[in-house]
Design an enzyme around this catalytic site. Structure first.
Site, PDB file in Angstrom:
ATOM      1  N   CYS A   2       0.814  -1.210   0.000  1.00  0.00           N
ATOM      2  CA  CYS A   2       0.000   0.000   0.000  1.00  0.00           C
ATOM      3  C   CYS A   2       0.850   1.263   0.000  1.00  0.00           C
ATOM      4  CB  CYS A   2      -0.938   0.060   1.195  1.00  0.00           C
ATOM      5  SG  CYS A   2      -1.919  -1.418   1.394  1.00  0.00           S
ATOM      6  N   ARG A  27       3.231   0.517  -5.360  1.00  0.00           N
ATOM      7  CA  ARG A  27       3.145  -0.192  -4.087  1.00  0.00           C
ATOM      8  C   ARG A  27       1.866  -1.029  -3.967  1.00  0.00           C
ATOM      9  NH1 ARG A  27       6.583   1.625  -0.328  1.00  0.00           N
ATOM     10  NH2 ARG A  27       5.224   0.818   1.292  1.00  0.00           N
ATOM     11  N   TRP A  74      -2.838  -2.534  -1.677  1.00  0.00           N
ATOM     12  CA  TRP A  74      -2.479  -3.886  -2.110  1.00  0.00           C
ATOM     13  C   TRP A  74      -3.092  -4.800  -1.061  1.00  0.00           C
ATOM     14  CZ3 TRP A  74       0.728  -7.925  -0.185  1.00  0.00           C
ATOM     15  CH2 TRP A  74       1.041  -8.910  -1.123  1.00  0.00           C
ATOM     16  N   GLY A 100       0.904  -1.437   6.015  1.00  0.00           N
ATOM     17  CA  GLY A 100       1.522  -2.407   6.919  1.00  0.00           C
ATOM     18  C   GLY A 100       0.516  -3.469   7.302  1.00  0.00           C
ATOM     19  N   GLU A 481      16.854 -15.295 -12.717  1.00  0.00           N
ATOM     20  CA  GLU A 481      16.339 -13.933 -12.831  1.00  0.00           C
ATOM     21  C   GLU A 481      15.540 -13.779 -14.133  1.00  0.00           C
ATOM     22  OE1 GLU A 481      15.765 -11.573 -11.014  1.00  0.00           O
ATOM     23  OE2 GLU A 481      15.625  -9.816 -12.303  1.00  0.00           O
ATOM     24  N   LYS A 485      11.616 -12.729 -14.349  1.00  0.00           N
ATOM     25  CA  LYS A 485      11.161 -11.586 -15.152  1.00  0.00           C
ATOM     26  C   LYS A 485      10.026 -12.015 -16.069  1.00  0.00           C
ATOM     27  CE  LYS A 485      12.498  -9.201 -13.522  1.00  0.00           C
ATOM     28  NZ  LYS A 485      13.258  -8.723 -12.383  1.00  0.00           N
ATOM     29  N   GLU A 488       6.752 -12.851 -14.057  1.00  0.00           N
ATOM     30  CA  GLU A 488       6.033 -11.784 -13.353  1.00  0.00           C
ATOM     31  C   GLU A 488       5.364 -10.787 -14.288  1.00  0.00           C
ATOM     32  OE1 GLU A 488       8.220  -9.165 -10.650  1.00  0.00           O
ATOM     33  OE2 GLU A 488       9.974  -9.322 -11.920  1.00  0.00           O
ATOM     34  N   HIS A 504      17.799 -34.779 -14.525  1.00  0.00           N
ATOM     35  CA  HIS A 504      17.340 -35.355 -13.253  1.00  0.00           C
ATOM     36  C   HIS A 504      15.861 -35.088 -13.015  1.00  0.00           C
ATOM     37  CE1 HIS A 504      21.406 -36.442 -12.258  1.00  0.00           C
ATOM     38  NE2 HIS A 504      21.789 -35.208 -12.542  1.00  0.00           N
ATOM     39  N   LYS A 603       5.578  -3.084  -5.965  1.00  0.00           N
ATOM     40  CA  LYS A 603       7.014  -2.841  -6.070  1.00  0.00           C
ATOM     41  C   LYS A 603       7.739  -3.085  -4.756  1.00  0.00           C
ATOM     42  CE  LYS A 603      10.751  -1.357  -8.098  1.00  0.00           C
ATOM     43  NZ  LYS A 603      11.369  -2.313  -9.041  1.00  0.00           N
TER      44      LYS A 603
HETATM   45  O1  M6R Z   1      13.246  -3.959  -2.801  1.00  0.00           O
HETATM   46  P1  M6R Z   1      13.805  -5.348  -2.766  1.00  0.00           P
HETATM   47  O2  M6R Z   1      14.980  -5.524  -3.674  1.00  0.00           O
HETATM   48  O3  M6R Z   1      14.100  -5.830  -1.389  1.00  0.00           O
HETATM   49  O4  M6R Z   1      12.624  -6.261  -3.331  1.00  0.00           O
HETATM   50  C1  M6R Z   1      12.725  -7.648  -3.332  1.00  0.00           C
HETATM   51  C2  M6R Z   1      11.726  -8.272  -4.273  1.00  0.00           C
HETATM   52  O5  M6R Z   1      10.420  -7.994  -3.863  1.00  0.00           O
HETATM   53  C3  M6R Z   1      11.897  -7.778  -5.716  1.00  0.00           C
HETATM   54  O6  M6R Z   1      13.203  -7.960  -6.153  1.00  0.00           O
HETATM   55  C4  M6R Z   1      10.933  -8.511  -6.667  1.00  0.00           C
HETATM   56  O7  M6R Z   1      11.278  -9.855  -6.732  1.00  0.00           O
HETATM   57  C5  M6R Z   1      10.948  -7.863  -8.048  1.00  0.00           C
HETATM   58  N1  M6R Z   1       9.632  -7.426  -8.392  1.00  0.00           N
HETATM   59  C6  M6R Z   1      11.312  -8.762  -9.140  1.00  0.00           C
HETATM   60  O8  M6R Z   1      11.334  -8.098 -10.370  1.00  0.00           O
END
Ligand code: M6R
Length: 608
Positions: A2, A27, A74, A100, A481, A485, A488, A504, A603
């Site tokens: 949020c 957020r 959120w 929170g 990674e 990407k 998501e 395996h 984010k």
């Molecule tokens: O702000 P942070 O790097 O701690 O965030 C961690 C993850 O939430 C963040 O990297 C998330 O996995 C990304 N959206 C991936 O692209």
């Protein structure tokens, strides 16, 4: 997670609040709402969906007033709905926004219900509004009521509160969730993040855990957790406002991918000179700490965790000391063994990720020292760590992390060098590594030139539902990674494997509908990787290879190859990441998903 924003000003605040919410949408974006005090009455508007829905409602039903709070949600407790949207009210005269999680909201809610309070939402936040009201009924002032309420709340929160009887005051408090105060001239603001307030101020005050602040148009009073009046420093925002704008790019994610050559310069600036690392960049205490490090424990989440995995390969190879890496949500809840001389390294773009922060707090007293590698100066992770190194990537708005990852990798290589100096990494090797890093801006610019061929390649994925990513050695986390990407932002189910693991189990999945993406740099593992790729071809799998070696991997039927320019081997994890970012981006665009704000995500994950 949020986002919250609030304002007290001589001018109407609704427009400021709406713009703030737009900037905080990263957020969370399930619903949005605002409450504004006008002529002694609180008017509230809430809408399900993105901030634009609230903006449209505000056009129909303008909210006047000089004091207000707003929220973009959120969903954690209760589905996205107008009833669950913030602000939440107790009666008609008190409104609250919250970021929170109130962990003990259920017993609090039961008590309040027994005392006659009626709940109109399923949220944890509504208990805060009613608790405040209850304390006011006991004759406390609003500040006293807020302090009393805070003592009853377990969990993490940042709050904004207004009351119809106090038209000159905006109250705020934080514990464990991010909140900044924007300091204006004759007007003051609160927000979850500085970006939200850049149109109205570039001066910010960060609250400590447990602080309460009372904002009036021309003054800010802060009380610490013990109720003592305290001064909190005011700092000026460091990055240009432009970085929070999309400019000519269609999406923030694409803009942030294209910013990477410049970001590589920014992360090196002031950290290296004449082929050497300037260790002071980590802070004045860093050298004494690095002298005593015997092993490294890295803790992070998501993309930042993948950066940590790359660092494990680097630290064990170039420094020769053990390096453990773990996702923060697991690490924080198990009885971890931390041998003497452990440096706890937390990695985070935002510096506010709840699990990473909790992991730091859990063990900080049991380790030699704590180092945060982070993109947000002044964030909780940075403030609570002994030493830190900023990644200087500038604000990252796209939910999918791009430039934050590559800049973390550079910062991690600098950390590797600092530790390596104590463990036999000679000056020549240091100079060689730094010379390689200095090639990054040009190299990444060359890689951006592959955008066209990568976009063409993306067409093969538009109808697919699954994908496998393969890499070996230090490129395995890069494959992870890449998979993160793709999943998501395009919602294609993607998994990564170290290529040697294929036989395996995962090989059973391979057929013509399972595209396999491989990162194949020119290194000692190339021949082994090629053998793994043959295993895929033999099962009819279609291969998409990013290759570092023209001679050894050539396109053929069912094998699509994009060759990367020659580069020093140490840069492979950074360089091979960029084409994978572009591939995911173009697949998502073809699929028509919401690239910058993918469904169900946010984010900054400030809840566990
Ligand atoms: O702000 P942070 O790097 O701690 O965030 C961690 C993850 O939430 C963040 O990297 C998330 O996995 C990304 N959206 C991936 O692209």
């Amino acid at each position: 997670m949020c986002g919250i924003v609030g304002a007290i000003a001589a001018r109407p605040v609704a427009g400021i609040l709406l713009e703030g919410l737009r900037r905080l949408e990263y957020r969370g974006y399930d619903s949005a709402g605002m409450a504004v005090l006008d002529q002694g009455q609180i008017s509230r508007l809430r809408r399900i969906g993105k901030v634009q829905a609230l903006a449209d409602a505000c056009e129909q039903q303008p909210l006047a007033g000089h004091l207000g709070i707003a929220h973009t949600r959120w969903a954690t407790h209760g589905k996205p709905s107008e009833q669950n949207a913030h602000p939440h009210m107790s009666g008609e005269r008190l409104a609250v926004v919250h970021n929170g999680i109130i962990e003990n909201f259920e017993p609090l809610k039961r008590d309040l219900q027994q005392q006659g309070y009626t709940f109109t939402s399923e949220t944890d936040t509504e208990v805060v509004a009613h608790l405040l009201d209850q304390e006011l009924q006991h004759g406390l002032t609003l500040v006293e009521a807020l302090r009393q309420t805070m003592t009853q709340l377990e969990g993490a929160f940042a709050l904004g509160v207004i009351h119809a009887d106090l038209p000159e005051q905006l109250l705020t408090a934080r514990k464990g969730s991010p909140l900044v105060i924007g300091v204006g001239i004759g007007e003051n603001f609160i927000a979850s993040d500085q970006l939200a307030l850049l149109p109205v101020t570039d001066r910010f005050m960060f609250l400590e855990d447990g602080d309460i602040a009372v904002l009036e148009a021309d003054q800010i009073r802060v009380l610490d957790a013990q109720g003592q009046a305290v001064e909190r420093a005011v700092t000026t925002f460091e990055h240009g406002q432009a970085s929070a704008e999309k400019g000519e790019f269609r999406h923030f994610m694409l803009k942030e991918i294209y910013e990477q050559p410049r970001v590589m310069q920014a992360v090196l600036e002031g950290r290296v000179a004449s082929g050497h690392l300037l260790e002071q960049a980590f802070g004045s205490e860093a050298s004494a700490i690095f002298d005593q490090v015997k092993q490294v424990q890295i803790v992070a989440c998501g993309t930042s965790y993948h950066a940590g995995m790359v660092a494990k390969y680097w630290i064990e190879e170039l420094v020769g000391i053990p390096c453990m890496v773990e996702v923060a949500s697991e690490f924080r809840y198990r009885p971890v063994v931390l041998p003497e001389g452990t440096l706890l390294l937390t990695l985070s773009q935002s510096g506010e990720t709840a699990d990473s922060l909790a992991a730091l707090r859990e063990v900080k007293d049991r380790v030699l020292a704590t180092l945060a590698i982070c993109n947000v100066p002044g964030s909780s992770l940075v403030r609570e760590s002994d030493i830190s190194l900023m990644t200087n990537a500038g604000p990252e708005i796209g939910v999918a992390s791009t430039k934050a990852f590559t800049s973390q990798l550079v910062a991690l290589m600098l950390t590797t060098i600092a530790l390596g100096r104590r463990h036999g990494l000679g000056r020549d090797k240091e100079a060689e590594l730094i010379a390689a890093l200095e090639q990054l801006p040009v190299l990444l610019q060359q890689l951006l030139a592959l955008d066209g061929p990568i976009e063409a390649m993306s067409a093969h994925f538009a109808e697919k539902h699954h994908a496998l990513f393969l890499g070996r050695n230090v490129l395995y986390p890069v494959a992870m990674e890449g998979a993160l990407k793709l999943k998501e932002i395009s919602y294609i189910h993607a998994e990564a494997y170290p290529a040697g693991e294929l036989k395996h189990g995962p090989l059973a999945l391979v057929d013509k509908d399972m595209p396999v993406i491989a990162v194949a740099p020119r290194n000692g593992m190339l021949d082994k990787l090629k053998a793994n790729l043959q295993e895929v071809r033999a099962r009819g799998g279609e291969l998409f290879v990013f290759a570092g070696c023209e001679e050894s991997i050539q396109p053929e039927e069912g094998v699509h190859v994009i060759h990367l320019p020659a580069m020093p081997q140490v840069l492979d994890p950074i360089a091979f990441t960029l084409p994978l970012q572009l591939l995911s981006y173009h697949v998502a665009v073809l699929k028509g998903t919401d690239v910058d704000q993918p469904r169900n995500l946010a984010k900054s994950v400030t809840v566990e």
